[in-house]
Design a protein around this motif. Structure first.
Motif, PDB file in Angstrom:
ATOM      1  N   ALA A 112     -41.307   5.040 -24.481  1.00  0.00           N
ATOM      2  CA  ALA A 112     -42.267   3.780 -24.136  1.00  0.00           C
ATOM      3  C   ALA A 112     -43.361   3.716 -24.657  1.00  0.00           C
ATOM      4  O   ALA A 112     -43.800   2.786 -25.293  1.00  0.00           O
ATOM      5  N   ALA A 113     -44.152   5.039 -24.631  1.00  0.00           N
ATOM      6  CA  ALA A 113     -45.273   5.168 -25.485  1.00  0.00           C
ATOM      7  C   ALA A 113     -45.388   5.008 -26.654  1.00  0.00           C
ATOM      8  O   ALA A 113     -45.851   4.330 -27.585  1.00  0.00           O
ATOM      9  N   GLY A 114     -44.137   5.461 -27.582  1.00  0.00           N
ATOM     10  CA  GLY A 114     -44.055   5.449 -28.859  1.00  0.00           C
ATOM     11  C   GLY A 114     -43.691   3.780 -29.329  1.00  0.00           C
ATOM     12  O   GLY A 114     -44.112   3.582 -30.517  1.00  0.00           O
ATOM     13  N   ALA A 115     -42.894   3.216 -28.464  1.00  0.00           N
ATOM     14  CA  ALA A 115     -42.394   1.949 -28.824  1.00  0.00           C
ATOM     15  C   ALA A 115     -43.948   0.917 -28.590  1.00  0.00           C
ATOM     16  O   ALA A 115     -44.071   0.016 -29.498  1.00  0.00           O
ATOM     17  N   VAL A 116     -44.706   1.310 -27.754  1.00  0.00           N
ATOM     18  CA  VAL A 116     -45.893   0.362 -27.633  1.00  0.00           C
ATOM     19  C   VAL A 116     -46.617   0.686 -28.524  1.00  0.00           C
ATOM     20  O   VAL A 116     -47.381  -0.349 -29.461  1.00  0.00           O
ATOM     21  N   ALA A 117     -46.760   1.810 -29.031  1.00  0.00           N
ATOM     22  CA  ALA A 117     -47.689   2.093 -30.260  1.00  0.00           C
ATOM     23  C   ALA A 117     -47.171   1.512 -31.493  1.00  0.00           C
ATOM     24  O   ALA A 117     -47.919   1.189 -32.336  1.00  0.00           O
ATOM     25  N   ASN A 118     -45.659   1.375 -31.643  1.00  0.00           N
ATOM     26  CA  ASN A 118     -45.283   0.856 -32.775  1.00  0.00           C
ATOM     27  C   ASN A 118     -45.582  -0.651 -33.027  1.00  0.00           C
ATOM     28  O   ASN A 118     -46.153  -1.331 -33.577  1.00  0.00           O
ATOM     29  N   VAL A 120     -48.230  -2.378 -31.158  1.00  0.00           N
ATOM     30  CA  VAL A 120     -49.583  -2.608 -31.086  1.00  0.00           C
ATOM     31  C   VAL A 120     -50.195  -2.251 -32.469  1.00  0.00           C
ATOM     32  O   VAL A 120     -50.883  -2.674 -32.944  1.00  0.00           O
ATOM     33  N   GLY A 121     -49.919  -0.982 -32.906  1.00  0.00           N
ATOM     34  CA  GLY A 121     -50.994  -0.263 -33.636  1.00  0.00           C
ATOM     35  C   GLY A 121     -50.419  -0.147 -34.959  1.00  0.00           C
ATOM     36  O   GLY A 121     -50.902  -0.394 -36.071  1.00  0.00           O
ATOM     37  N   LYS A 122     -49.186   0.407 -35.077  1.00  0.00           N
ATOM     38  CA  LYS A 122     -48.668   0.761 -36.442  1.00  0.00           C
ATOM     39  C   LYS A 122     -48.240  -0.422 -37.098  1.00  0.00           C
ATOM     40  O   LYS A 122     -48.099  -0.149 -38.389  1.00  0.00           O
ATOM     41  N   ARG A 123     -47.751  -1.483 -36.496  1.00  0.00           N
ATOM     42  CA  ARG A 123     -47.455  -2.617 -37.554  1.00  0.00           C
ATOM     43  C   ARG A 123     -48.673  -3.489 -37.889  1.00  0.00           C
ATOM     44  O   ARG A 123     -48.762  -4.584 -38.298  1.00  0.00           O
ATOM     45  N   GLY A 124     -49.938  -2.890 -37.471  1.00  0.00           N
ATOM     46  CA  GLY A 124     -50.999  -3.627 -37.645  1.00  0.00           C
ATOM     47  C   GLY A 124     -51.538  -4.773 -36.788  1.00  0.00           C
ATOM     48  O   GLY A 124     -52.204  -5.670 -37.630  1.00  0.00           O
ATOM     49  N   TYR A 125     -50.908  -4.870 -35.741  1.00  0.00           N
ATOM     50  CA  TYR A 125     -51.578  -6.119 -34.901  1.00  0.00           C
ATOM     51  C   TYR A 125     -52.725  -5.954 -34.267  1.00  0.00           C
ATOM     52  O   TYR A 125     -53.593  -6.701 -34.635  1.00  0.00           O
ATOM     53  N   ARG A 126     -52.945  -4.806 -33.523  1.00  0.00           N
ATOM     54  CA  ARG A 126     -54.604  -4.730 -32.841  1.00  0.00           C
ATOM     55  C   ARG A 126     -54.498  -3.146 -32.534  1.00  0.00           C
ATOM     56  O   ARG A 126     -54.153  -2.836 -31.663  1.00  0.00           O
ATOM     57  N   SER A 127     -54.857  -2.592 -33.723  1.00  0.00           N
ATOM     58  CA  SER A 127     -54.847  -1.113 -33.799  1.00  0.00           C
ATOM     59  C   SER A 127     -56.187  -0.497 -33.203  1.00  0.00           C
ATOM     60  O   SER A 127     -56.063   0.765 -32.409  1.00  0.00           O
ATOM     61  N   ASP A 128     -57.023  -1.456 -32.655  1.00  0.00           N
ATOM     62  CA  ASP A 128     -58.175  -0.907 -31.841  1.00  0.00           C
ATOM     63  C   ASP A 128     -57.862  -0.757 -30.299  1.00  0.00           C
ATOM     64  O   ASP A 128     -58.397  -0.210 -29.481  1.00  0.00           O
ATOM     65  N   LEU A 129     -56.632  -1.595 -30.131  1.00  0.00           N
ATOM     66  CA  LEU A 129     -56.208  -1.471 -28.673  1.00  0.00           C
ATOM     67  C   LEU A 129     -55.090  -0.419 -28.386  1.00  0.00           C
ATOM     68  O   LEU A 129     -54.450  -0.509 -27.216  1.00  0.00           O
ATOM     69  N   LEU A 130     -54.927   0.288 -29.442  1.00  0.00           N
ATOM     70  CA  LEU A 130     -53.625   1.034 -29.169  1.00  0.00           C
ATOM     71  C   LEU A 130     -53.683   2.359 -27.972  1.00  0.00           C
ATOM     72  O   LEU A 130     -52.752   2.399 -27.405  1.00  0.00           O
ATOM     73  N   LYS A 131     -54.925   2.871 -28.044  1.00  0.00           N
ATOM     74  CA  LYS A 131     -55.077   3.835 -26.931  1.00  0.00           C
ATOM     75  C   LYS A 131     -54.985   3.299 -25.660  1.00  0.00           C
ATOM     76  O   LYS A 131     -54.320   3.750 -24.658  1.00  0.00           O
TER      77      LYS A 131
END
Length: 169
Positions: A112-118, A120-131
Motif C-alpha cells: 500500500a505504501a508503494g502504491a501510494v508513493a507511485n 502521489v510522488g513518482k508520477r509527479g503529482y505532488r511529490s512534496d506530499l509523499l512522506k
C-alpha cells in the motif's frame, strides 16, 4: 453589457487561502491544544493553522485551497485504502468528475505504501506530499489489522501448586 461568472478554479490558491484560513466550517478549535486542526477532505495531516510561523505548512496540506490535493481514507468495507486526487483540468461546474479515485485493497502495508508513493510522488503529482501520504496510508493499514488475542499465562510456582491442590468443582 452581459455579466459573466468567474469559475471557481479561476481564483488563485493564495486568495482562497486568505478567504478560508480564519473562517471555515472544517476548523476544529479547542482550548489547550495549542494548534488548530481541520476536518477538510484531502487534508493529509488534518492540520489547519493561520499563524505566521506554520502558515506555509498548513497551506500545503489544505485540500480545499490547493489545485492538486491528495486524500487518503479507509475503504468503506474496512479493508484497504482509497486514494483520491483532484483533476486539475476538470470543469469547475462539474462536481462528479473532479476526482480520480483508486482503491488499494490487496497486499500488506508495504504494498500500500508503494502504491501510494507511485500515485502521489513518482508520477509527479505532488511529490512534496509523499512522506505525509505514505505515513497516513501506513497508519490506516495498521489500524485495519486484526489484533492477536492475549495469551493467558499459566500459573507457575506457588500459584500452580495452589491450583493443583485445590479441589476441582
Amino acid at each position: 453589457m452581459s455579466s459573466t461568472s468567474v469559475p471557481a478554479q479561476a481564483h488563485s490558491q493564495d486568495l482562497r487561502w486568505l478567504l478560508t484560513r480564519a473562517n471555515s466550517s472544517y476548523l476544529v478549535k479547542q482550548k489547550g491544544l495549542g494548534r488548530v486542526f481541520s476536518r477538510e477532505p484531502s487534508n493529509l495531516k488534518q492540520i489547519h493553522s493561520y499563524t505566521v510561523s506554520i502558515n506555509a505548512d498548513a497551506f500545503r496540506y489544505s485540500g480545499i485551497v490547493n489545485d492538486k490535493a491528495v486524500g487518503i481514507e479507509p475503504a468503506a468495507n474496512g479493508r484497504g485504502i482509497v486514494v483520491s486526487t483532484k483533476k486539475t483540468k476538470a470543469a469547475p461546474n462539474k462536481i462528479a468528475g473532479t476526482r480520480n479515485v483508486q482503491t488499494i485493497s490487496s497486499g500488506g502495508s508495504r504494498r500500500a505504501a508503494g502504491a501510494v508513493a507511485n500515485i502521489v510522488g513518482k508520477r509527479g503529482y505532488r511529490s512534496d506530499l509523499l512522506k505525509a501520504a505514505v505515513a497516513r496510508a501506513s497508519i490506516i493499514k495498521r489500524s485495519q489489522r486484526s489484533r492477536k488475542a492475549q495469551r493467558v499465562q499459566k500459573p507457575r510456582g506457588k500459584k500452580a501448586a495452589a491450583v493443583a491442590a485445590a479441589p476441582s468443582a
